[in-house]
Design a protein around this motif. Structure first.
Motif, short mmCIF file in Angstrom:
data_model
loop_
_atom_site.label_atom_id
_atom_site.label_comp_id
_atom_site.label_asym_id
_atom_site.label_seq_id
_atom_site.Cartn_x
_atom_site.Cartn_y
_atom_site.Cartn_z
N GLY A 46 0.83 -1.21 0.00
CA GLY A 46 0.00 0.00 0.00
C GLY A 46 0.86 1.25 0.00
N SER A 47 1.97 1.19 0.70
CA SER A 47 2.89 2.32 0.70
C SER A 47 3.47 2.51 -0.69
CB SER A 47 4.01 2.07 1.72
OG SER A 47 5.04 3.00 1.51
N ALA A 48 3.88 1.41 -1.30
CA ALA A 48 4.52 1.50 -2.62
C ALA A 48 3.52 1.92 -3.70
CB ALA A 48 5.16 0.15 -2.96
N ILE A 49 2.36 1.29 -3.68
CA ILE A 49 1.37 1.60 -4.73
C ILE A 49 0.71 2.93 -4.38
CG2 ILE A 49 -0.84 0.91 -5.72
CD1 ILE A 49 0.04 -1.98 -5.18
N GLY A 50 0.85 3.89 -5.26
CA GLY A 50 0.28 5.19 -4.94
C GLY A 50 0.18 6.06 -6.17
N LEU A 51 0.20 7.36 -5.94
CA LEU A 51 0.13 8.29 -7.07
C LEU A 51 1.27 8.02 -8.04
CD1 LEU A 51 -0.62 11.51 -5.01
CD2 LEU A 51 -2.22 10.27 -6.47
N GLY A 52 2.37 7.53 -7.49
CA GLY A 52 3.52 7.20 -8.33
C GLY A 52 3.17 6.19 -9.42
N ASN A 53 2.28 5.26 -9.09
CA ASN A 53 1.91 4.24 -10.08
C ASN A 53 0.84 4.74 -11.04
OD1 ASN A 53 2.66 3.10 -7.42
ND2 ASN A 53 2.72 1.22 -8.58
N PHE A 70 4.07 17.72 -0.46
CA PHE A 70 3.49 17.97 -1.80
C PHE A 70 2.55 16.86 -2.23
CE2 PHE A 70 5.58 15.10 -4.78
CZ PHE A 70 6.78 14.77 -4.16
N TYR A 71 2.75 15.67 -1.63
CA TYR A 71 1.90 14.53 -1.97
C TYR A 71 0.44 14.82 -1.57
CZ TYR A 71 1.51 9.47 -2.87
OH TYR A 71 1.23 8.23 -3.39
N CYS A 72 0.28 15.50 -0.41
CA CYS A 72 -1.08 15.75 0.06
C CYS A 72 -1.82 16.73 -0.86
CB CYS A 72 -1.08 16.22 1.51
SG CYS A 72 -0.24 17.77 1.80
N PHE A 111 12.63 4.67 -7.38
CA PHE A 111 12.78 4.99 -5.95
C PHE A 111 11.48 5.50 -5.37
CE2 PHE A 111 16.95 4.69 -4.01
CZ PHE A 111 17.74 4.35 -5.08
N PHE A 112 10.88 6.43 -6.11
CA PHE A 112 9.65 7.04 -5.62
C PHE A 112 8.56 5.99 -5.52
CE2 PHE A 112 5.67 9.41 -6.14
CZ PHE A 112 5.85 10.39 -5.20
N SER A 113 8.43 5.20 -6.58
CA SER A 113 7.32 4.26 -6.63
C SER A 113 7.46 3.16 -5.58
CB SER A 113 7.23 3.65 -8.02
OG SER A 113 6.07 2.85 -8.10
N LEU A 114 8.68 2.74 -5.29
CA LEU A 114 8.85 1.66 -4.31
C LEU A 114 8.89 2.19 -2.87
CD1 LEU A 114 11.50 -0.55 -6.09
CD2 LEU A 114 9.11 -1.09 -5.70
N SER A 115 8.78 3.50 -2.71
CA SER A 115 8.84 4.13 -1.38
C SER A 115 10.15 3.82 -0.67
CB SER A 115 7.72 3.64 -0.45
OG SER A 115 6.48 3.74 -1.02
N ILE A 116 11.26 3.81 -1.41
CA ILE A 116 12.52 3.51 -0.72
C ILE A 116 13.40 4.76 -0.61
CG2 ILE A 116 12.66 1.05 -1.20
CD1 ILE A 116 14.31 1.66 -3.64
#
Ligand code: PHE
Length: 455
Positions: free
Chosen positions: A21-28, A104-106, A224-229
């Protein structure tokens, strides 16, 4: 110390879904499709997968390992593994990076709240409407987007207040399951449109002439962004994980799931854009950048049969994905405040809400009244987006691998990877991972990084 024992995840499934859930997000859903559009479709996917295996998986394993061994927020975890050393400031950098991303994500999370509300009100039903102008008017409005940003952040905070099991784990489980079902429905709708196949071809037939050094940088930043690392989210979640879990298997599973989801989200969007463009006799434009989801898609939904329902489902998916990522970002900051500043969870959430909300207001206003205000030539929003994805996450990732590969003893590293020899991981595999962490990943990240700044 009379400290209450720390909370842990309740089940393996819950832990995996929280991390996914952390990884899957706006990035995806928001970023990956337009990066794909800009960087040559399938060729970008291939470079992305290469970056993922060679650079990102080792970073994730390192971060997971440090968090599980340290059993604390990033600052304390480093301090426990290397007592009294300066390494703990890397942990602090991670907390800072998470706070910057959340700020900025919010804002984009707020946009998805607004677009969900609009789609429920059937606002995307006129094929004639100027969706670009509508989006522009909305984000540059001095107060409307702020309200949505605050709603989004408040929802995130509300989940975090309930703690790891009852808040994060429970909500992630529900949300990710619903998200998956929804996105599959939207993919079916998108692929069944006449002409959609051209979009699929664009995604899967590589055009290597488009691969440049910039593609590699873009792919690394995106991975990096998408995997939340690189910013302590995996570390913080791993600190709630039991000693029985298989670090390597979990990391591989999360990376695989995240990548599959990005490709599925691409399949929900790109074929639909192609189909509607052909219907209108125009050239499809999937390189619309950040506006792809908020400008191009409403137009696409307005013209497809059952588009109203598809729009509601799509923006609900976007919101769910954004929230499960935002809670992981907020948890990094909240865990730090609870453990280092000795505040209650509720107070920590409030502090984080005010801090990130405060900066978020500036990020949001940078699309309107503060457009002219520049930090290093970038708007406030772009500045935070840029320094986090392109600098803080890769630097964080680099330092995490250096710590795991050079500061931890090899025996400890291998011990942690195999749970003290209990897991049957072949020796060659654990050694390969070790050298990826120790040599390949740090060097690779460094090279790409130097290339960005000196080319
Ligand atoms: N991975 C999230 C996404 O794809 C964003 C994120 C980045 C979350 C870093 C946590 C940490 O949207």
């Amino acid at each position: 110390m009379a400290r209450k024992s720390r909370e842990t995840f309740d089940s393996r499934m819950g832990m995996l879904l929280a991390m996914a859930g952390s990884a899957i997000g706006l990035g995806n859903i928001w970023r990956f499709p337009y990066m794909l559009g800009k960087n040559g479709g399938a060729a970008f996917i291939l470079v992305y997968i290469l970056m993922l295996v060679v650079l990102c998986l080792p970073v994730m394993v390192s971060e997971y390992l440090i968090g599980r061994r340290g059993e604390a927020n990033p600052f304390s975890s480093f301090d426990k593994l290397a007592p009294g050393s300066k390494w703990r400031w890397i942990g602090f950098l991670a907390v800072l990076a998470s706070a910057c991303i959340l700020s900025f994500y919010c804002v984009v999370g707020g946009w998805s709240v607004k677009y969900l509300a609009d789609s429920c009100a059937m606002a995307f039903s006129s094929g004639q409407a100027d969706y670009a102008a509508n989006f522009g008017a909305f984000i540059s409005n001095p107060w409307k987007p702020l309200v949505y940003t605050i709603i989004f952040l408040a929802l995130t905070g509300l989940i975090i207040v309930f703690g790891v099991r009852k808040g994060i784990e429970r909500m992630s489980k529900v949300m990710i399951t619903v998200l998956f079902v929804i996105i599959v429905l939207v993919v079916i709708r998108s692929l069944s449109l006449p002409g959609a196949i051209e979009g699929v071809r664009y995604m899967f037939v590589p055009d290597f002439s488009k691969v440049t050094a910039d593609t590699c940088i873009a792919a690394m930043g995106q991975a990096f962004f998408s995997l939340s690392i690189g910013c302590g989210t995996i570390l913080t979640y791993a600190s709630y994980v039991s000693k029985e879990e298989n670090i390597l298997a979990s990391s591989a599973w999360i990376s695989f799931f995240d990548t599959m989801f990005a490709i599925i989200a691409g399949l929900a969007i790109i074929p639909a854009v192609y189909a509607i463009a052909y219907m209108n006799g125009v050239e499809p434009d999937v390189s619309a950048g950040p506006g792809l989801v908020f400008i191009t898609l409403p137009g696409v939904f307005s013209q497809m049969p059952l588009g109203g329902v598809a729009a509601i489902l799509f923006f609900l998916a976007l919101l769910l994905a954004a929230i499960t990522s935002a809670i992981s970002l907020m948890e990094v900051v909240v865990a730090f405040i609870i453990e280092e500043m000795r505040r209650s969870r509720a107070k920590a959430v409030l502090i984080c809400f005010m801090l990130c909300g405060g900066v978020g207001v500036f990020c949001s206003l940078s699309f309107g009244p503060l457009t002219g205000f520049r930090l290093f030539g970038l708007s406030v929003f772009d500045f935070f987006d840029y320094i986090t994805s392109n600098i803080m996450l890769p630097v964080g990732g680099l330092l995490l691998t250096v710590f795991a590969g050079w500061r931890l003893k090899r025996a400890n590293f291998l011990d942690e990877l195999t749970n003290g020899g209990k897991l049957r991981i072949p020796r060659w595999l654990s050694l390969t991972i070790y050298y990826l962490v120790k040599l390949v990943a740090p060097l690779g990240i460094l090279l790409i990084f130097l290339n960005t700044f000196f080319s």
